[in-house]
Design an enzyme around this catalytic site. Sequence first.
Site, PDB file in Angstrom:
ATOM      1  N   GLY A 161      55.909  86.815  88.960  1.00  0.00           N
ATOM      2  CA  GLY A 161      57.060  86.143  89.563  1.00  0.00           C
ATOM      3  C   GLY A 161      58.381  86.827  89.246  1.00  0.00           C
ATOM      4  N   ALA A 162      58.391  88.161  89.185  1.00  0.00           N
ATOM      5  CA  ALA A 162      59.587  88.887  88.731  1.00  0.00           C
ATOM      6  C   ALA A 162      60.448  89.420  89.864  1.00  0.00           C
ATOM      7  CB  ALA A 162      59.171  90.033  87.809  1.00  0.00           C
TER       8      ALA A 162
ATOM      9  N   LYS B  69      54.603  87.587  94.968  1.00  0.00           N
ATOM     10  CA  LYS B  69      54.122  87.475  96.351  1.00  0.00           C
ATOM     11  C   LYS B  69      55.111  87.989  97.376  1.00  0.00           C
ATOM     12  CE  LYS B  69      53.321  83.054  96.370  1.00  0.00           C
ATOM     13  NZ  LYS B  69      52.897  81.736  96.914  1.00  0.00           N
TER      14      LYS B  69
ATOM     15  N   TYR C  51      53.271  67.851  88.195  1.00  0.00           N
ATOM     16  CA  TYR C  51      54.009  69.026  87.716  1.00  0.00           C
ATOM     17  C   TYR C  51      53.905  69.157  86.198  1.00  0.00           C
ATOM     18  CZ  TYR C  51      57.841  72.058  86.304  1.00  0.00           C
ATOM     19  OH  TYR C  51      58.593  73.051  85.711  1.00  0.00           O
TER      20      TYR C  51
ATOM     21  N   ASP D 132      49.216  87.359  94.433  1.00  0.00           N
ATOM     22  CA  ASP D 132      49.160  85.901  94.362  1.00  0.00           C
ATOM     23  C   ASP D 132      48.253  85.613  93.179  1.00  0.00           C
ATOM     24  OD1 ASP D 132      48.548  83.185  94.571  1.00  0.00           O
ATOM     25  OD2 ASP D 132      48.692  83.202  96.768  1.00  0.00           O
TER      26      ASP D 132
ATOM     27  N   ARG E  43      62.648  87.709  91.365  1.00  0.00           N
ATOM     28  CA  ARG E  43      63.948  87.029  91.283  1.00  0.00           C
ATOM     29  C   ARG E  43      64.007  86.185  90.010  1.00  0.00           C
ATOM     30  NH1 ARG E  43      60.935  84.280  95.243  1.00  0.00           N
ATOM     31  NH2 ARG E  43      61.831  85.640  96.823  1.00  0.00           N
ATOM     32  N   GLY E  44      65.149  85.597  89.761  1.00  0.00           N
ATOM     33  CA  GLY E  44      65.303  84.618  88.691  1.00  0.00           C
ATOM     34  C   GLY E  44      65.054  85.140  87.290  1.00  0.00           C
ATOM     35  N   ILE E  45      64.442  84.296  86.468  1.00  0.00           N
ATOM     36  CA  ILE E  45      64.210  84.610  85.063  1.00  0.00           C
ATOM     37  C   ILE E  45      63.295  85.822  84.910  1.00  0.00           C
ATOM     38  CG2 ILE E  45      63.143  83.756  82.932  1.00  0.00           C
ATOM     39  CD1 ILE E  45      64.153  80.946  83.762  1.00  0.00           C
TER      40      ILE E  45
END
Length: 421
Positions: free
Chosen positions: A17-18, A42, A168, A74, A20-22
């Site tokens: 998940g790199a 993804k 969650y 994914d 964007r964001g953290i």
Amino acid sequence: MAANTGRLAGRTLFITGASRGIGKAIALKAAKDGANVVIAAKTAEVNPKLPGTIYTAAKEVEEAGGKCLPCIVDIRFEDQVQKAVDEAVAKFGGIDILVNNASAISLTGTLQTDMKRYDLMMGINGRGTYLCSRVCLPHLLKSSNPHILNISPPLNMNPKWFSDHVAYTMAKYGMSMCVLGMASEYKSEGVAVNALWPRTAIWTAAMEMLGGGKEASKQCRKPDIMSDAAYVILSKDSKTYTGNFAIDDEVLKQAGVTDMEQYSCVPGSTLLPDFFLDLEDPHAIRKQMEEQGAKPAFGGKSDASGSAAGGDPTATFNAIKSMMNEELVGSVGGIFQFKLTGSHEGLWYVDLKNGSGSIGQGESPDKAQCTMTLDSADFNSMFSGKLKPVAAFMSGKLKIQGDMGLAMKLEKLMKQMSPKL
């Protein structure tokens, strides 16, 4: 900010998940050391609603001084994870660090969370973290200082963190349970497994969505605080630092960083606490966002019951009184004096020693064996289960004089009462 020391130079990080964001912030921090970064995410094509792709992130990593391998992955699918890991090993010769950052979020109740959304969160958060860890571990075991870092919260079994979004919380805690188990499993082999979580909300695309717009940004910190904290953790000796559920600003303070204001999106603003930490309440978090002009896309109305924070403690004392009987008095066997401060200042006593028990205002007729001093709002929060007595005591919100054993017995009474308040 936490200075780059060069300790990650030449080391290979696999970050989920790199784009964007953290996750991207951690990648860029490592790149400044000259690290190799595998961006496993993804997003390969531009999305008008979300900034960044694996390719734009890779370009930034290389401009920052690192080497990068962008991989379309994914993490719900084993073949895709295995392919990306194989490519990373072929290109960089191994993997030293895994950052499980990818996560799916939906802060919705049970009837509002359909099974497709449930499966997505479970597949990415819990299963994806387990899968990436499992596939990377054979290579991590060959590293001289291997680390797994999960962006996940400390495990907190307070029902308030489950009641509004149980799916969650279950999914996110799956990531944290990987830390708990794998840290113990691989400690003897020198693989560090830790969790990192922010003290306050971090301004990312996800936060913009949950906050209902850009108004929430002024209550947030920048992703830099998480990347700096991650850098400090990943620079530590994997044989001695493992099994920790770390909080970003605590890590940085211990590393000598004293200016936390530099991380605020708007210096001087009131920051929004993040979820899952003691002393905070999800309804209070929503209310704080609303007061600053944001329109949070989660939760319901803030708690306005008589026992809510800031309410008259009389309702709470009446609830205690309704539970009193000789059996309860026999199990506790003590007299408590409460010195309340704040908006409803006053003295109250609770006699759980004589007869069927009694409650009243003022000094206790018989000498109290345990005196508790705290704010009236915190008193209500403790008995309604929103504030843990241990956390209140450790943080200085609750002062106890006298018999600590009695105080522990009273904590059990609080647990019985919380469903009724």
